[in-house]
Design a protein around this motif. Structure first.
Motif, mmCIF file in Angstrom:
data_model
loop_
_atom_site.group_PDB
_atom_site.id
_atom_site.type_symbol
_atom_site.label_atom_id
_atom_site.label_comp_id
_atom_site.label_asym_id
_atom_site.label_seq_id
_atom_site.Cartn_x
_atom_site.Cartn_y
_atom_site.Cartn_z
ATOM 1 N N ALA A 1 0.886 -1.176 0.000
ATOM 2 C CA ALA A 1 0.000 0.000 0.000
ATOM 3 C C ALA A 1 0.914 1.213 0.000
ATOM 4 O O ALA A 1 1.488 1.560 1.028
ATOM 5 C CB ALA A 1 -0.864 -0.027 1.260
ATOM 6 N N TRP A 2 1.051 1.849 -1.139
ATOM 7 C CA TRP A 2 2.034 2.934 -1.269
ATOM 8 C C TRP A 2 1.561 4.242 -0.642
ATOM 9 O O TRP A 2 0.364 4.541 -0.647
ATOM 10 C CB TRP A 2 2.323 3.219 -2.746
ATOM 11 N N VAL A 3 2.533 5.008 -0.195
ATOM 12 C CA VAL A 3 2.257 6.383 0.237
ATOM 13 C C VAL A 3 3.501 7.222 -0.067
ATOM 14 O O VAL A 3 4.624 6.761 0.158
ATOM 15 C CB VAL A 3 1.901 6.463 1.751
ATOM 16 N N PRO A 4 3.316 8.441 -0.615
ATOM 17 C CA PRO A 4 4.495 9.302 -0.768
ATOM 18 C C PRO A 4 4.936 9.810 0.608
ATOM 19 O O PRO A 4 4.084 10.118 1.452
ATOM 20 C CB PRO A 4 3.991 10.458 -1.643
ATOM 21 N N THR A 5 6.234 9.867 0.804
ATOM 22 C CA THR A 5 6.756 10.270 2.115
ATOM 23 C C THR A 5 7.821 11.342 1.930
ATOM 24 O O THR A 5 8.343 11.528 0.829
ATOM 25 C CB THR A 5 7.422 9.081 2.838
ATOM 26 N N SER A 6 8.149 12.017 3.026
ATOM 27 C CA SER A 6 9.339 12.866 3.021
ATOM 28 C C SER A 6 10.133 12.544 4.275
ATOM 29 O O SER A 6 9.572 12.103 5.281
ATOM 30 C CB SER A 6 8.962 14.347 2.964
ATOM 31 N N VAL A 7 11.437 12.725 4.170
ATOM 32 C CA VAL A 7 12.323 12.341 5.270
ATOM 33 C C VAL A 7 12.744 13.585 6.024
ATOM 34 O O VAL A 7 13.234 14.543 5.424
ATOM 35 C CB VAL A 7 13.552 11.597 4.716
ATOM 36 N N VAL A 8 12.555 13.562 7.331
ATOM 37 C CA VAL A 8 12.798 14.763 8.142
ATOM 38 C C VAL A 8 13.723 14.414 9.308
ATOM 39 O O VAL A 8 13.681 13.302 9.834
ATOM 40 C CB VAL A 8 11.442 15.336 8.630
ATOM 41 N N VAL B 1 2.278 2.227 3.654
ATOM 42 C CA VAL B 1 1.586 2.214 4.949
ATOM 43 C C VAL B 1 1.341 0.777 5.404
ATOM 44 O O VAL B 1 0.664 0.543 6.407
ATOM 45 C CB VAL B 1 0.252 3.002 4.907
ATOM 46 N N GLY B 2 1.892 -0.152 4.675
ATOM 47 C CA GLY B 2 1.717 -1.569 4.992
ATOM 48 C C GLY B 2 1.940 -2.350 3.711
ATOM 49 O O GLY B 2 2.025 -1.761 2.631
ATOM 50 N N THR B 3 2.047 -3.664 3.846
ATOM 51 C CA THR B 3 2.300 -4.461 2.637
ATOM 52 C C THR B 3 1.082 -5.313 2.292
ATOM 53 O O THR B 3 0.263 -5.626 3.157
ATOM 54 C CB THR B 3 3.550 -5.336 2.833
ATOM 55 N N PHE B 4 0.965 -5.648 1.011
ATOM 56 C CA PHE B 4 -0.191 -6.405 0.501
ATOM 57 C C PHE B 4 0.156 -7.859 0.189
ATOM 58 O O PHE B 4 -0.668 -8.749 0.362
ATOM 59 C CB PHE B 4 -0.697 -5.767 -0.796
ATOM 60 N N ALA B 5 1.367 -8.094 -0.356
ATOM 61 C CA ALA B 5 1.729 -9.482 -0.693
ATOM 62 C C ALA B 5 1.892 -10.241 0.616
ATOM 63 O O ALA B 5 2.354 -9.674 1.615
ATOM 64 C CB ALA B 5 3.035 -9.494 -1.484
#
Ligand SMILES: Cc1cc2nc3c(=O)[nH]c(=O)nc-3n(C[C@H](O)[C@H](O)[C@H](O)COP(=O)(O)OP(=O)(O)OC[C@H]3O[C@@H](n4cnc5c(N)ncnc54)[C@H](O)[C@@H]3O)c2cc1C
Length: 550
Positions: free
Chosen positions: A308-315, A484-488
């Motif tokens: 389950a993809w989500v765009p992220t930024s690293v801080v 946000v989590g995996t599907f496979a």
């Protein structure tokens, strides 16, 4: 979540249950989550006279999944999820509110819903947990404001409008004051919200049902005798101990978000497994899946997307550690666009996080790195925030200083700061601005979909997602692919039993949550499509273990 659901059900059915958690605190990804569950045709919907139709859900999910659609699995879900929900509402501290206006993510599709399938967890007082509050995993710091995790969309809205509306100002002052009082008295906010409230409610229920709650107790391997799983080797206080299970073992270790080898194998954008930035709990390293495969389980990776993809930024956090910010909302707001490493727009920014990252991955195919820039003007940044750079009155300087937030007095300056061709960026913004003025994004349709508009700013007309970027300075935050989590995951049946390569149930072995392959086959149809099944299949595993539902 899935582990707690199975444990509570089994204990409620009269079994002796041990819940072994690898981390020092309970909650996993669920404790960081929004706490939404997607359950069509629930009693909550019926109580509010929200009409839904299982056939409509089938039509929608089958069009989402295409050739991978698993009607059998979906039918189990449609039949049993409302039952699981009612079981928890009756027997545990779980309380939820229906969201009658939260649409499915592709709400224009036939069979999709404009609202009434998603539900959110009601806030919960940490005081109800007693000493167990110390064992509750915290929310994601990047999603907290002044030590609070904001609850519903309405609450977030009040914070964004605190200096624009008296009502919002009062709500914010009240929340800040009560959090400050909690911090003085208890060292933390006791008003738990979202996924944190969900875990707290279930943790309390597990304690009430006498589930033995072991923290810092990783499972290392399964014990098999005569082709049946009869227990597991669990570490306790540094000592490996064999725990025998009369009925069986439920693997609910939360999938493989931090399993570098599995990422390497399944994430096309992460050839070494490290070009991926997950805000999930780092104890979710695919242990359950590996243990199951070691005893003959089938791992199902034939899904539309492995995670389950989500765009992220690293801080960089104040304490020097690294934070990963998921971008759920900011992309959809007016005055905000996303551009590729070449400075071109490439996607409808207001689409779901899962769809957004797929576009990012295809845009960067063949490039050494997968990323994008989220770009906004000053008005957008100060009204809605961009990632961790929060809206007014929060200061920007720490983010400018750390390089998290890039700034340019002009678009040309911003282009230079982010390393893209300035003429490309200027012409992309000029085209977007012209479209925004008439309220229709001719390039990618930002703000054209129901879900887009739901995530936009309802006060902004004519299109809640579109406003020209005209107020300098201009800003950008680098977006990276995350999940946000995996599907496979493991192939399971209608009781949550783990199947072997031949499709037969492995006696004594169950799985639920992200350790099991997603019933939505790698698609993301709506809000709460992992926690809904985690609750349901955890419940079904617990029932089957207790001898019911055979
Ligand atoms: C910011 C954010 C927001 C989200 N919002 C939502 C939402 O609103 N709705 C939704 O449906 N989904 C949401 N998700 C996704 C959702 O949270 C996850 O898919 C879900 O929580 C997974 O539940 P789980 O029970 O499988 O795993 P978890 O909740 O992670 O539980 C698994 C547990 O197993 C433990 N573990 C791992 N290995 C071992 C081992 N060897 N031995 C013992 N224990 C082990 C882990 O430490 C962890 O505590 C969100 C995710 C994020 C990051």
């Amino acid at each position: 979540m899935a582990g707690l659901a199975a444990a509570i059900t089994a204990a409620n059915q009269g079994l002796d249950v041990v819940l072994a958690e690898k981390a020092e605190k309970f909650g996993g990804i669920t404790a960081r989550s929004g706490g939404w569950l997607w359950i069509p045709n629930s009693s909550l919907a019926r109580n509010q006279s929200v009409q839904d139709d299982p056939d409509a859900v089938r039509t929608y999910i089958s069009s989402e999944c295409g050739e991978r659609f698993d009607r059998g699995k979906l039918d189990v879900y449609l039949a049993r999820a409302p039952e699981a929900l009612d079981y928890f509402l009756k027997n545990t501290a779980l309380e939820l509110d229906l969201a009658p206006a939260y649409p499915d993510y592709h709400a224009e599709a036939v069979g999709a819903s404009l609202g009434g399938r998603a539900m959110s967890t009601r806030p919960f007082s940490g005081l109800e947990l007693g000493k167990d509050i110390e064992r509750l995993a915290p929310p994601l710091p990047e999603l907290m404001v002044f030590g609070m995790m904001l609850g519903s969309g309405k609450e977030i809205w009040h914070f964004l409008r605190a200096f624009k509306s008296f009502e919002s100002f009062c709500v914010v002052v009240g929340r800040v004051a009560s959090t400050a009082a909690d911090v003085v008295r208890y060292g933390r906010s006791m008003r738990l919200t979202n996924g944190n409230a969900l875990v707290a409610r279930l943790l309390k229920s597990a304690r009430d049902k006498n589930v033995a709650l072991w923290h810092s107790a990783p499972l290392h391997r399964l014990v098999v005798e005569d082709a049946r799983v009869v227990g597991a080797v669990v570490e306790r206080e540094g000592v490996a101990t064999t725990v025998r299970a009369r009925r069986g073992v439920v693997l609910a270790c939360g999938g493989f978000s931090h399993d570098i080898e599995r990422r390497k194998a399944l994430f096309v954008h992460a050839p070494t497994g490290r070009e991926h930035f997950s805000p999930t709990s780092n104890t979710n390293t695919g242990d359950g899946q590996r243990m199951a495969v070691a005893v003959g389980a089938k791992f199902d990776a034939d899904l539309a997307q492995p995670a389950a993809w989500v765009p992220t930024s690293v801080v960089r956090r104040k304490d020097g550690s690294t934070g990963i910010m998921p971008h759920f909302i900011d992309r959809a707001k007016p005055g905000v666009i996303a551009v590729s490493p070449k400075g071109r727009r490439f996607v409808n920014e207001a689409n779901s996080y899962h769809d957004f990252v797929q576009a990012m991955i295809s845009e960067c195919r063949g490039e050494p790195e997968t990323y994008a820039w989220l770009v906004g003007d000053h008005l957008a940044l100060r009204t809605y925030g961009l990632g961790c750079a929060a809206a007014f009155p929060m200061p920007l300087s720490p983010h400018l200083k750390s390089g998290y937030l890039k700034r340019g007095r002009t678009l040309a300056e911003l282009a230079q700061a982010i390393g893209v061709d300035r003429t490309v960026l200027q012409s992309e913004v000029a085209r977007f601005n012209a479209d925004a003025k008439v309220g229709s994004d001719t390039a990618f349709g930002k703000g054209s979909a129901i879900y887009n508009r739901f995530m936009g700013d309802p006060r902004h007309r004519p299109n809640p997602c579109l406003r020209a970027l005209t107020k300098p300075p201009f800003y950008a935050v680098k977006l990276l692919p995350g999940d946000v989590g995996t599907f496979a995951g493991l192939e399971t049946n209608e009781h949550g039993q783990v199947l072997d390569e031949a499709g037969a149930a492995i006696p004594g072995l169950y799985s639920a949550g992200n350790d099991a392959a997603s019933i939505f086959r790698g698609t993301y149809p709506g809000p709460g499509i992992t926690l809904g099944p985690a609750l349901t299949f955890g419940y079904l595993a617990g029932l089957h273990l207790s001898g019911r539902n055979n």
